[in-house]
Design a protein around this motif. Structure first.
Motif, PDB file in Angstrom:
ATOM      1  N   LYS A  72       0.834  -1.233  -0.061  1.00 45.66           N
ATOM      2  CA  LYS A  72       0.150  -0.145   0.105  1.00 45.66           C
ATOM      3  C   LYS A  72       0.954   1.313  -0.106  1.00 45.66           C
ATOM      4  O   LYS A  72       0.502   2.455  -0.591  1.00 45.66           O
ATOM      5  N   ALA A 106      -6.691   7.416  -1.529  1.00 46.23           N
ATOM      6  CA  ALA A 106      -7.497   6.626  -0.410  1.00 46.23           C
ATOM      7  C   ALA A 106      -8.703   5.591  -1.022  1.00 46.23           C
ATOM      8  O   ALA A 106      -8.997   4.605  -0.262  1.00 46.23           O
ATOM      9  N   LEU A 163      -7.030   2.849  -2.554  1.00 46.95           N
ATOM     10  CA  LEU A 163      -6.627   1.731  -1.936  1.00 46.95           C
ATOM     11  C   LEU A 163      -7.650   1.328  -0.540  1.00 46.95           C
ATOM     12  O   LEU A 163      -6.956   0.280   0.391  1.00 46.95           O
ATOM     13  N   GLY A 164      -8.616   1.776  -0.421  1.00 46.12           N
ATOM     14  CA  GLY A 164      -9.746   1.474   0.659  1.00 46.12           C
ATOM     15  C   GLY A 164      -9.162   2.040   1.932  1.00 46.12           C
ATOM     16  O   GLY A 164      -9.397   1.086   2.882  1.00 46.12           O
ATOM     17  N   THR A 165      -8.714   2.934   1.847  1.00 49.54           N
ATOM     18  CA  THR A 165      -8.135   3.401   3.197  1.00 49.54           C
ATOM     19  C   THR A 165      -8.308   4.926   3.528  1.00 49.54           C
ATOM     20  O   THR A 165      -9.109   5.387   2.643  1.00 49.54           O
ATOM     21  N   SER A 166      -8.181   5.515   4.532  1.00 53.30           N
ATOM     22  CA  SER A 166      -8.307   6.920   4.879  1.00 53.30           C
ATOM     23  C   SER A 166      -7.304   7.860   4.281  1.00 53.30           C
ATOM     24  O   SER A 166      -6.033   7.302   4.039  1.00 53.30           O
ATOM     25  N   SER A 205      -4.013   7.961   6.436  1.00 56.07           N
ATOM     26  CA  SER A 205      -3.153   6.713   6.114  1.00 56.07           C
ATOM     27  C   SER A 205      -2.274   6.963   4.771  1.00 56.07           C
ATOM     28  O   SER A 205      -1.144   6.573   4.938  1.00 56.07           O
ATOM     29  N   TYR A 257       1.654   7.000   4.506  1.00 58.24           N
ATOM     30  CA  TYR A 257       2.290   6.108   3.269  1.00 58.24           C
ATOM     31  C   TYR A 257       3.309   6.977   2.691  1.00 58.24           C
ATOM     32  O   TYR A 257       4.501   6.488   2.308  1.00 58.24           O
TER      33      TYR A 257
END
Length: 170
Positions: A124, A143, A146-149, A152, A156
């Motif tokens: 990720k 986001a 990647l299916g994230t906030s 995050s 990254y």
């Protein structure tokens, strides 16, 4: 009393003796070049040494070695594509603004160094870096992919950028 080699080195040496010729042949059939195959085979065994992999724990040596070598082959191919794309982009520049051959070599080496750094990052983190720098997506778009906030994504990118900067600074 002379120092004794650690068992991991002995086991790896045995693995090398028993399978290096097979691995070079396997690689030669894939790359079509004896010298490149020999280099990749050596890199395969060196990567095992670097990882401190216990060779005695490898149940099926040939499939294991083929997997490691296949990954190295994929990395080599990706680096070659990256270098080719860079050199093709340079060829499109007018001669008066094109970088010198020395500058081109330094840029290719830097790209390869960044590629090695990215290869060592979690998927990720690597993908966020590539989406931000190559596709130029926003934090929100990354986001979503990647299916994230977004926080995050920021973490990254901070990590990936820091790792790349440290690698290039050395």
């Amino acid at each position: 009393m002379p120092a004794q080699d650690p068992p991991i080195t002995d086991d790896l040496a045995k693995l090398y003796v028993e399978h290096s010729t097979w691995l070079q042949g396997w690689l030669r059939r894939r790359v079509g070049d004896t010298f490149a195959a020999a280099d990749l085979a050596q890199d395969t065994f060196l990567s095992l040494l670097d990882r401190k992999t216990a060779a005695v724990e490898i149940r099926q040596p040939r499939p294991f070695l083929a997997t490691v070598a296949g990954r190295l082959l994929a990395h080599r191919h990706r680096r070659q594509l990256l270098e080719t794309a860079y050199l093709e982009a340079l060829a499109c520049l007018p001669e008066e603004v094109a970088p010198s051959p020395e500058a081109q070599l330094m840029a290719v080496e830097s790209l390869q160094q960044i590629d090695r750094v990215l290869d060592g990052l979690p998927p990720k983190v690597r993908e966020a870096f590539l989406l931000a720098h190559l596709v130029e997506l926003s934090y929100a778009e990354i986001a979503k992919r990647l299916g994230t906030s977004t926080s995050s994504v920021k973490q990254y990118l901070t990590r990936a950028n820091r790792e790349c900067m440290f690698a290039l600074a050395v």
